[in-house]
Design an enzyme around this catalytic site. Structure first.
Site, short mmCIF file in Angstrom:
data_model
loop_
_atom_site.label_atom_id
_atom_site.label_comp_id
_atom_site.label_asym_id
_atom_site.label_seq_id
_atom_site.Cartn_x
_atom_site.Cartn_y
_atom_site.Cartn_z
CG LEU A 29 112.96 44.04 3.70
CD1 LEU A 29 113.69 42.71 3.63
CD2 LEU A 29 113.96 45.19 3.69
CE LYS A 30 103.94 46.55 6.45
NZ LYS A 30 104.29 47.13 7.76
CD GLU B 109 94.63 58.13 16.04
OE1 GLU B 109 95.43 57.81 15.16
OE2 GLU B 109 94.92 58.89 16.99
NE ARG C 279 105.39 53.85 11.62
CZ ARG C 279 104.24 54.17 11.04
NH1 ARG C 279 103.56 53.26 10.38
NH2 ARG C 279 103.76 55.40 11.11
CG HIS D 252 108.58 51.74 18.93
ND1 HIS D 252 108.75 52.77 19.84
CD2 HIS D 252 107.99 52.29 17.84
CE1 HIS D 252 108.30 53.89 19.29
NE2 HIS D 252 107.85 53.63 18.09
#
Length: 753
Positions: A19-20, A484, A515, A694
């Protein structure tokens, strides 16, 4: 009285996150709407079939969502904010994505809706917006279409619908203030229409979710349930469904409702089965949520059987997951790298369906042999050496009050920090992560698969860190981060370097939209065998004269975003993690890192659902953070970051963290959250997020300046920092550069006055 089983919902994303991938391909313009819809149909069909094959009697329909199920309910009710509406008034899947993301392949971009945590879980929902005089009508028929799909496949189904009172409770009023509960009579006709449509399709039972009934609700909200359900009765049988806590405190309200059944969470609630049986109307069905939908541990089915057996044959009974299995990974059988002993302790969504089948069969037959066999590994775990570390237990027992106190108060520390860093007014920084590009992800994946040796991997990561430093210096940021690049996830990365955790290959769960996260599993006592972040922080600092923040994920967040042990308290796990990370703070400091950020975005999310239980949690949550941070010297500046939070009700605890700087997510709520800090007279420094990471939309300099000026009316400007809402991991570099350039420009404009 044959006992049936059912689940309250099933994971949507697919075993391989299909789905992502389909969502992101569609958003990027690489696939069509028809292709996206086809993936949804295929996943739903597969998941119904998998549950059926695992022995589930009644299959949930309506648990699938393209973004989140609260947003699906908003569209069902025709609740679309004006800024997201199509010009012709129609509603389509792009309308839904505009509300969730701020943009979609069609339609005009507009600020996304606010997002917040679903009760005390790590799942998020888009907050419904209500305006005075709002009209509702049945608009988005996804639920009915999916029921038709499931019926056409020959399944026995139980539609799932978010209840009207909880839906209103979860929303927020926009513009002129009014009581959102006054909209109840306006949304009930839509619910009546939906139930009538389901009745036409021959549906017998509808699962109507009212998790707000486990909260300490104001009396007016409790009183709203009776008229609401009086209006909804009569078309189908209603299974009033609650989860995440017990219902006993609100049982008088519940038993007065004209419903035909009640689902209770017997894992997270303290409800007594005998008491429930006694107080529920005798003709009601009781759905017993015996299998934990929120964790990965195999159930001791002999215990579950004992918990429920006394009411077998005395009333209609179903056995179920405690909540939707959405919060659990899909299938343990595809995990090939887990140690066999450890793997035998777990059950994912499909295995939980199997547990429900075993439990149903034993309750119907009285034969418990299969339950004993299933439960043997989890009983053996209690004595495993993988679980207990005497050195950790000894260190935890030796903690004193001194271990959670910084050497001096904030005012003294702030002076030392100003002298050390000499930062300008309105100092700019970011929250920690930079875009995780395809190159970065490929580098990590190649290393993980063994296609890249350690030297080449380290060279690659070093290059990405160097690029991040160069980008930040070019943009003119004041306090830098290393970006990161080496981290897959802010919790998973730490878990991989701490003893007491294990990891899965495919244990993905949905966080929001596309997500997904792969939470670590705490299987035993936690300790730090070696430094975790020091090497890369030290390298990044060697590349610049500006301060580079050391970046840690805090103990409460690691706890909340992992699957915890069930044999010790959450407090014990949090403090074990805090002690491990305390050593990391000391090592970062020794390596010359002067600013250390300890992220605690989950502090509020971990709150018990009932306010009367908050104090005990906040006491140990704050203490865990302080144990982690208190080893720092006065001139080491401790930052913390929190997101998706309502702060006003926990301000005492936020102040008690005693972080030198707190950065928070405020842009979606238009700086509303700063009210809490102003009213409390928060004494330390604050970085209110000035744009929403977002959403891919780039904020203008004027927009950011206006937000900062608004912030300065509430908090003295000399204590304000300038930063985005959250980490930039999920964004692309073009919009990241553009947004940060505007943010730095806004700060420079304010410095010039």
């Amino acid at each position: 009285m044959t006992i049936l089983n059912h689940t309250l919902g099933f994971p949507r994303v697919g075993l391989r996150r299909e789905l992502k991938k389909a969502q992101e391909s569609y958003w990027a313009g690489n696939s069509t709407r028809e292709e996206l819809l086809a993936v949804g149909r295929e996943l739903r069909a597969r998941h119904w079939d998998q549950q059926k094959q695992a022995g589930i009697d009644l299959l949930p329909v309506g648990d699938f969502a393209w973004y989140d199920h609260v947003l699906t309910t908003s569209l069902l009710l025709g609740n679309v904010p004006a800024r997201h509406q199509n010009k012709d008034g129609s509603v389509d899947i792009d309308t839904l994505f505009r509300i969730g993301r701020g943009r979609a392949p069609t339609g005009e971009p507009a600020a996304a809706a606010e997002m917040t945590k679903w009760f005390n879980t790590n799942y998020h929902y888009m907050v419904p917006e209500f305006v005075k005089g709002q009209q509702f009508k049945l608009t988005w028929t996804q639920l009915l279409e999916e029921v038709d799909e499931a019926l056409a496949l020959g399944h026995k189904v139980k539609p799932v619908l978010l209840g009207p009172v909880t839906y209103l409770w979860l929303g927020k009023v926009k513009g002129e203030q009014f009581d959102r509960l006054s909209l109840l009579n306006d949304i009930l006709p839509v619910y009546q229409q939906v139930l009538a449509e389901l009745a036409k399709r021959g549906i017998e039972w509808v699962q109507i979710d009212e998790p707000a009934l486990v909260l300490e609700l104001p009396q007016a909200w409790l009183d709203a349930y009776k008229p609401a359900y009086d209006a909804l009765q009569g078309q189908v049988k209603l299974l009033l469904t609650t989860y995440f806590e017990g219902v006993t405190p609100n049982l008088d309200t519940i038993t007065a409702l004209p419903v035909q059944g009640l689902h209770v969470d017997l894992v997270h609630g303290k409800d007594d089965v005998a008491e429930l049986h006694k107080r529920l109307p005798s003709d009601w069905l009781l759905s017993a949520g015996l299998i934990n939908g929120r964790n990965v541990w195999r159930a001791d089915l002999t215990e579950k059987y004992a918990q429920i057996k006394d009411i077998v044959g005395k009333r209609d009974l179903w056995v179920a997951s405690s909540c939707s299995l959405l919060h659990s990974p899909i299938d343990l059988s595809v995990e090939t790298r887990l140690d066999a002993e450890v793997k035998s302790w777990f059950a994912f969504a499909l295995q939980k369906c199997h547990e429900l089948a075993l439990l149903r069969d034993a309750l119907n037959s009285g034969d418990t042999a299969a339950l004993a066999e299933w439960s043997a590994p989890i009983q053996a775990r209690r004595h495993s050496t993988r679980v207990h570390n005497p050195a950790v237990e000894k260190r935890l027992a030796a903690i004193t009050a001194q271990d959670s106190q910084r050497a001096n108060v904030y005012e003294v520390r702030a002076e030392a920090q100003r002298a050390r860093f000499k930062l300008p007014a309105w100092p700019t920084t970011t929250i920690g992560s930079f875009p995780q590009t395809t190159e970065i992800r490929t580098l990590r994946l190649d290393f993980k698969k063994g296609n890249l040796d350690a030297n080449n991997y380290r060279t690659g990561i070093a290059e990405h860190i160097k690029q991040a430093i160069v980008e930040q210096e070019r943009l003119g940021l004041d306090v830098l981060v290393h970006g990161e690049a080496e981290r897959n996830d802010m919790v998973e990365y730490f878990g991989e370097h701490l003893d007491g955790f294990v990891f899965t290959q495919n244990g993905w769960v949905q966080s929001y939209g596309s997500r997904c996260v792969k939470p670590p599993i705490v299987i035993g006592d936690v300790s730090r065998p070696a430094p975790i972040t020091v090497e890369w922080a030290k390298y990044a600092q060697s590349l610049t004269d500006k301060p580079v923040k050391g970046m840690l994920t805090g103990p409460v967040t690691i706890l909340c975003w992992s699957f915890p042990r069930e044999d010790v308290s959450r407090e014990t796990i949090a403090k074990q993690i805090a002690l491990a990370l305390r050593d990391e703070v000391a090592d970062l400091e020794a390596a010359g890192i002067g600013i250390i950020q300890i992220d605690e975005p989950a502090l509020r999310e971990g709150l018990p659902l009932r306010r009367s239980d908050w104090d005990a949690y906040l006491q140990w949550g704050v203490e865990a953070f302080r144990i982690n941070a208190a080893v720092a010297k006065d001139d080491t500046q401790i930052h913390t970051h929190m997101c998706y939070c309502e702060f006003n009700d926990i301000m005492d605890s936020i102040a008690a963290l005693d972080a030198d700087v707190i950065t928070i997510e405020t842009s979606r709520s238009d700086m509303e959250l700063l009210e809490s800090f102003e009213e409390f007279d928060y004494p330390n420094e604050i970085g209110p997020g000035v744009y929403d990471i977002h959403s891919p939309n780039v904020p203008s300099v004027e927009w950011i300046e206006a937000l900062l000026k608004k912030a300065a009316k509430r908090i003295p400007a000399e204590r304000l920092w300038v930063n985005p809402d959250c980490g930039l991991k999920t964004r692309g570099w073009p919009e990241t550069r553009a947004a940060l350039a505007n943010m730095v420009q806004a700060a420079q404009n304010l410095r010039r006055g």
